[in-house]
Write a protein that holds these residues in place. Sequence first.
Motif, PDB file in Angstrom:
ATOM      1  N   ARG A 102       0.868  -1.167   0.000  1.00  0.00           N
ATOM      2  CA  ARG A 102       0.000   0.000   0.000  1.00  0.00           C
ATOM      3  C   ARG A 102       0.911   1.225   0.000  1.00  0.00           C
ATOM      4  NH1 ARG A 102      -3.333   2.681   4.866  1.00  0.00           N
ATOM      5  NH2 ARG A 102      -4.546   4.103   3.579  1.00  0.00           N
ATOM      6  N   HIS A 103       0.442   2.307  -0.608  1.00  0.00           N
ATOM      7  CA  HIS A 103       1.220   3.548  -0.554  1.00  0.00           C
ATOM      8  C   HIS A 103       1.577   3.853   0.891  1.00  0.00           C
ATOM      9  CE1 HIS A 103      -2.198   5.741   1.110  1.00  0.00           C
ATOM     10  NE2 HIS A 103      -2.943   5.063   0.238  1.00  0.00           N
ATOM     11  N   LEU A 104       2.619   4.610   1.083  1.00  0.00           N
ATOM     12  CA  LEU A 104       3.064   4.935   2.440  1.00  0.00           C
ATOM     13  C   LEU A 104       2.215   6.067   3.025  1.00  0.00           C
ATOM     14  CD1 LEU A 104       6.827   4.375   1.740  1.00  0.00           C
ATOM     15  CD2 LEU A 104       5.294   2.924   3.075  1.00  0.00           C
ATOM     16  N   GLU A 105       2.538   6.504   4.228  1.00  0.00           N
ATOM     17  CA  GLU A 105       1.699   7.434   4.988  1.00  0.00           C
ATOM     18  C   GLU A 105       1.398   8.708   4.196  1.00  0.00           C
ATOM     19  OE1 GLU A 105       4.024   4.973   7.953  1.00  0.00           O
ATOM     20  OE2 GLU A 105       4.389   5.883   6.010  1.00  0.00           O
ATOM     21  N   LYS A 106       0.109   9.016   4.104  1.00  0.00           N
ATOM     22  CA  LYS A 106      -0.327  10.182   3.330  1.00  0.00           C
ATOM     23  C   LYS A 106      -0.665  11.346   4.251  1.00  0.00           C
ATOM     24  CE  LYS A 106      -5.077   8.537   3.257  1.00  0.00           C
ATOM     25  NZ  LYS A 106      -6.199   8.081   2.482  1.00  0.00           N
ATOM     26  N   ALA A 107      -0.587  12.541   3.667  1.00  0.00           N
ATOM     27  CA  ALA A 107      -0.952  13.755   4.400  1.00  0.00           C
ATOM     28  C   ALA A 107      -2.463  13.770   4.609  1.00  0.00           C
ATOM     29  CB  ALA A 107      -0.513  14.987   3.616  1.00  0.00           C
ATOM     30  N   ASP A 108      -2.878  14.298   5.712  1.00  0.00           N
ATOM     31  CA  ASP A 108      -4.308  14.419   6.017  1.00  0.00           C
ATOM     32  C   ASP A 108      -4.736  15.849   5.684  1.00  0.00           C
ATOM     33  OD1 ASP A 108      -6.850  13.924   6.879  1.00  0.00           O
ATOM     34  OD2 ASP A 108      -6.361  13.994   9.021  1.00  0.00           O
ATOM     35  N   ASP A 109      -4.758  16.158   4.375  1.00  0.00           N
ATOM     36  CA  ASP A 109      -5.058  17.523   3.960  1.00  0.00           C
ATOM     37  C   ASP A 109      -6.485  17.692   3.446  1.00  0.00           C
ATOM     38  OD1 ASP A 109      -4.977  16.312   1.490  1.00  0.00           O
ATOM     39  OD2 ASP A 109      -3.251  17.451   0.746  1.00  0.00           O
TER      40      ASP A 109
ATOM     41  N   PRO B  87      -3.980  13.303  -1.879  1.00  0.00           N
ATOM     42  CA  PRO B  87      -2.920  13.873  -1.044  1.00  0.00           C
ATOM     43  C   PRO B  87      -1.537  13.314  -1.371  1.00  0.00           C
ATOM     44  CG  PRO B  87      -4.090  12.192   0.178  1.00  0.00           C
ATOM     45  CD  PRO B  87      -4.814  12.347  -1.141  1.00  0.00           C
ATOM     46  N   SER B  88      -0.526  14.070  -1.053  1.00  0.00           N
ATOM     47  CA  SER B  88       0.859  13.615  -1.159  1.00  0.00           C
ATOM     48  C   SER B  88       1.207  12.817   0.089  1.00  0.00           C
ATOM     49  CB  SER B  88       1.791  14.825  -1.256  1.00  0.00           C
ATOM     50  OG  SER B  88       1.642  15.456  -2.503  1.00  0.00           O
ATOM     51  N   LEU B  89       2.404  12.269   0.116  1.00  0.00           N
ATOM     52  CA  LEU B  89       2.882  11.617   1.334  1.00  0.00           C
ATOM     53  C   LEU B  89       3.198  12.685   2.373  1.00  0.00           C
ATOM     54  CD1 LEU B  89       5.406   8.921  -0.007  1.00  0.00           C
ATOM     55  CD2 LEU B  89       2.985   8.644   0.531  1.00  0.00           C
ATOM     56  N   ASN B  90       3.021  12.341   3.654  1.00  0.00           N
ATOM     57  CA  ASN B  90       3.432  13.255   4.719  1.00  0.00           C
ATOM     58  C   ASN B  90       4.918  13.025   5.007  1.00  0.00           C
ATOM     59  OD1 ASN B  90       3.650  10.988   6.414  1.00  0.00           O
ATOM     60  ND2 ASN B  90       1.661  11.343   7.379  1.00  0.00           N
ATOM     61  N   SER B  91       5.473  13.684   6.011  1.00  0.00           N
ATOM     62  CA  SER B  91       6.916  13.572   6.287  1.00  0.00           C
ATOM     63  C   SER B  91       7.322  12.148   6.668  1.00  0.00           C
ATOM     64  CB  SER B  91       7.341  14.564   7.366  1.00  0.00           C
ATOM     65  OG  SER B  91       6.653  14.302   8.571  1.00  0.00           O
ATOM     66  N   VAL B  92       6.489  11.433   7.411  1.00  0.00           N
ATOM     67  CA  VAL B  92       6.787  10.042   7.770  1.00  0.00           C
ATOM     68  C   VAL B  92       6.754   9.169   6.520  1.00  0.00           C
ATOM     69  CG1 VAL B  92       6.005   8.023   9.097  1.00  0.00           C
ATOM     70  CG2 VAL B  92       5.947  10.291  10.138  1.00  0.00           C
ATOM     71  N   GLY B  93       5.778   9.385   5.661  1.00  0.00           N
ATOM     72  CA  GLY B  93       5.683   8.633   4.407  1.00  0.00           C
ATOM     73  C   GLY B  93       6.903   8.849   3.526  1.00  0.00           C
TER      74      GLY B  93
END
Length: 191
Positions: free
Chosen positions: A38-45, A50-56
């Motif tokens: 699965r895609h990595l951690e996404k931004a909750d925007d 959404p793009s990935l967040n910093s952890v992603g």
Amino acid sequence: MRRLITATACLATIVLSPTVMALEEESRCNDYDVFVLRHLEKADDGSRDPSLNSVGKKNARTLAELPIIEEASHSFYTPYKRTYETLEFIETEKSVYDPKQTEKLVHKIKQQHCGETVLVVGHSNTVPGIIKALGGSFDITYAGQKLSSEPVIMLNEKDYGSVFRVTLHNERIHQQLYRINSQSDEIRKKR
């Protein structure tokens, strides 16, 4: 006229048969190694894409540095930013695929990437179907017994960093599960 049509149809069958046989043989891939995640951690925007967040993004770098991933020759992603960004640091050829057409994706992997290592990035509701289409399975039991019908399997919305490996080699399916998650490392440090 009817004999001409019949003769033409027979001739077309004779001419097309080697082509059809070649296509069937190509789809009979006996050796592949596919990593599905699965895609990595996404931004909750609040956006639909959404793009990935910093952890992603950090986990995307970690994924790219794994020796087993470095063997990949090709990667597939869906038409969403978060799936492409999961592969951003991985040096492979990349292709977009339609997440609603799992069978078409698997056929393409078997036909065009037989004998190769491939990555597929999907979504919580598509990853289990891709794994099954590649020959993988999920063993679901309750109280030690298999269920009479197979339940629908989806990843949890918070399930990031699970990398499912499905390998077909010597006519046998092998499955492995890897996990990447820098956030859990941070959580362990806090305890």
